[in-house]
Design an enzyme around this catalytic site. Structure first.
Site, short mmCIF file in Angstrom:
data_model
loop_
_atom_site.label_atom_id
_atom_site.label_comp_id
_atom_site.label_asym_id
_atom_site.label_seq_id
_atom_site.Cartn_x
_atom_site.Cartn_y
_atom_site.Cartn_z
N SER A 254 1.70 5.05 -1.98
CA SER A 254 3.11 4.67 -2.07
C SER A 254 3.26 3.39 -2.86
O SER A 254 2.33 2.61 -2.99
CB SER A 254 3.71 4.52 -0.68
OG SER A 254 3.40 3.22 -0.22
N LYS A 255 4.45 3.24 -3.37
CA LYS A 255 4.73 2.12 -4.25
C LYS A 255 4.50 0.78 -3.54
O LYS A 255 4.20 -0.21 -4.17
CB LYS A 255 6.19 2.22 -4.68
CG LYS A 255 6.46 1.57 -5.99
CD LYS A 255 7.90 1.76 -6.37
CE LYS A 255 8.16 1.02 -7.67
NZ LYS A 255 9.51 1.16 -8.11
N ARG A 256 4.68 0.80 -2.23
CA ARG A 256 4.57 -0.46 -1.50
C ARG A 256 3.15 -1.04 -1.56
O ARG A 256 2.95 -2.23 -1.68
CB ARG A 256 5.00 -0.27 -0.05
CG ARG A 256 6.16 -1.16 0.28
CD ARG A 256 6.70 -0.88 1.67
NE ARG A 256 7.05 0.52 1.84
CZ ARG A 256 6.79 1.21 2.92
NH1 ARG A 256 6.15 0.65 3.92
NH2 ARG A 256 7.15 2.47 3.04
#
Ligand code: GLU
Length: 492
Positions: A254-256
């Site tokens: 995920s982008k996080r």
């Protein structure tokens, strides 16, 4: 005549291109090319609320940058039909009318408030959330009345009762689902836009897609799609659902936590061939111990049945390693011209510095290329050659090497300076530098490290840098002497 294989990538323009999508594109591309087929791109932009400005341009840019150009796509000057679903609304209207006429779909006049209430009730009772089919049994007259009264409506699929939907996934094998577990899904929304499921199926059919290769997250949608094919008496394509990509922490990429946009890897200037080579191996087993494949080799060897079900881990260190191998094996001239292009784009002032003396830069690059994994590392790795170092005396003392005081340091640096200053030696080749130094160190009964440590520090003023003799080779005799003198002066 056998049917031509047609695959497609069907992204929704909701942001950057995810690294997982790059793998989907690649496998669709490889599968089509391997089978003399066609690979196309269709933009699924019917959900206007999720549209992100610039994402289509970005996607076309990314595909072109990695040379995975579809045979049919919006950039193609010979457009056969609109590749944007938002421009195909009339087509979906025509097909939805056919389903209504054949009693395969029905008008639903339930308001969103009623549907919300229904969902809440079901959730409270821990039941699966599904439409309760209230409008499925409206009479013709009731429907006519409501249409007359201009009530807003959606159109839902009449999911058949008591059937088992079975499909044979090319990667996962047989998948079965009972229709009692499938919702009467909305096909057409009240604003006249089709849902993803409906537009996706109609287009795959019209565009004669033979193989749908997409991420595992679409497995639950596939029975719904098959029901739509069945409602039209169309033959569904074959399906292959690719395993999830996880980060090194075994969690969804995920982008996080990770850099997941393809563009971020292009910006770090990974070698595109290395990126593609690495991505190809995320889920596909080439059934050989070889790891390096050109795109043509990938096309020849790729086989969708050798894609495994288990998730694959996207590991940037492994990608670095691949990219490093590609850089190390690249021709020096080609590498240098790529480097210049990169710097010209991303670091103009450094580009100017480099181009003032291209021979010097080429020599440095040739020496560093075995260590570099990406172009953005060049500046960092080569800083010793372009910047005058700051004096850092603390690094000179090194207890492990028994360099305990400045007197010893001075003595050894003087020795190094004298070797460099000797008139009878040119010291222009790595071998000559190495032989000369090793010989002199042996004659003076010292250990290599004891002379070379302070020398390396004097030349680079960094804890980590290339090897001392490599620094001498790249900096040249004069610059090396100057740097040694500089530190000797501070030690007086
Ligand atoms: N539009 C869907 C997406 O955004 C396409 C899924 C599919 O390939 O059917 O991924």
């Amino acid at each position: 005549m056998t049917q031509k294989i047609i695959t497609r990538f069907a992204p929704s323009p909701t942001g950057y291109v995810h690294i997982g999508s790059l793998r989907t594109v690649l496998y669709n591309y490889l599968f089509a090319k391997k089978n003399d087929g066609k690979f196309m791109l269709r933009v699924e932009d019917t959900d206007q609320s999720r549209y992100v400005e610039g994402s289509i341009e970005n996607m076309l840019f990314v595909l072109a940058s990695v040379w995975l150009i579809p045979d049919e796509w919006p950039n193609n000057p010979w457009e056969k039909w609109p590749y944007f679903q938002s421009q195909r609304l009339e087509i979906y209207q025509k097909y939805i009318a056919e389903l209504i006429k054949n009693d395969k779909a029905y008008y639903c006049f339930c308001s969103s408030e009623r549907l919300d209430e229904l969902r809440n009730e079901q959730q409270e009772l821990n039941l699966p959330t599904k439409y309760d089919q209230r409008c499925r049994y409206l009479t013709k007259e009731e429907i006519a009345q409501k249409l007359e009264a201009k009530l807003p409506y959606t159109i839902r699929l009449k999911v058949p009762k008591n059937e088992v939907i079975v499909f044979d996934d090319m990667i996962r094998g047989k998948i079965e689902i009972h229709t009692k577990d499938i919702d009467d899904q909305v096909l057409m929304k009240s604003d006249g836009f089709p849902t993803y499921h409906f537009a996706n199926v109609v287009d795959d059919y019209l565009m004669e897609v033979t193989h749908v290769i997409r991420g595992e997250e679409w497995v639950p949608s596939t029975p719904k799609h098959i029901l739509i094919y069945n409602a039209f008496w169309w033959t569904p394509p074959l399906f292959a659902h690719l395993p999830l990509l996880l980060g090194k922490d075994k969690k969804k990429l995920s982008k996080r936590t990770w850099d997941v946009s393809v563009e971020s890897y292009l910006e770090k200037w990974y070698i595109v061939e290395a990126l593609i080579n690495y991505i190809a191996l995320l889920g596909w087993n080439p059934k050989t111990t070889e790891e390096f494949f050109t795109i043509d080799e990938l096309i020849t060897r790729f086989d969708i049945v050798n894609v495994h079900k288990a998730w694959a881990v996207f590991d940037t260190e492994r990608l670095d390693w691949f990219s490093g191998k590609y850089i190390a094996s690249m021709d020096n001239e080609e590498l240098f011209s790529k480097l210049l292009k990169y710097l010209n784009k991303y670091d103009e002032s450094f580009y100017e510095k480099i181009t003032q003396n291209e021979e010097y830069a080429k020599k440095i690059l040739t020496e560093l290329k075995g260590r570099m994994r990406r172009f953005d590392e060049f500046k960092e790795f080569s800083k010793f050659f372009y910047e005058e170092p700051n004096v850092r005396q603390d690094l000179l003392i090194n207890e492990k090497m028994k360099i305990e005081n400045f007197d010893i340091v001075k003595k050894w640096l003087q020795l190094a300076r004298d070797i460099l200053g000797a008139k009878d030696k040119k010291l222009t080749s790595p071998e000559e530098i190495k032989n000369t130094f090793i010989e002199a160190i042996q004659e003076s009964w010292m250990k290599n490290g004891q002379v070379l440590w302070p020398l390396r520090v004097a030349l680079s003023w960094e804890e980590f840098s290339p090897w001392a003799l490599e620094l001498i080779y790249l900096l040249g005799k004069e610059k090396s002497i100057q740097r040694i003198e500089k530190i000797l002066n501070t030690l007086q």
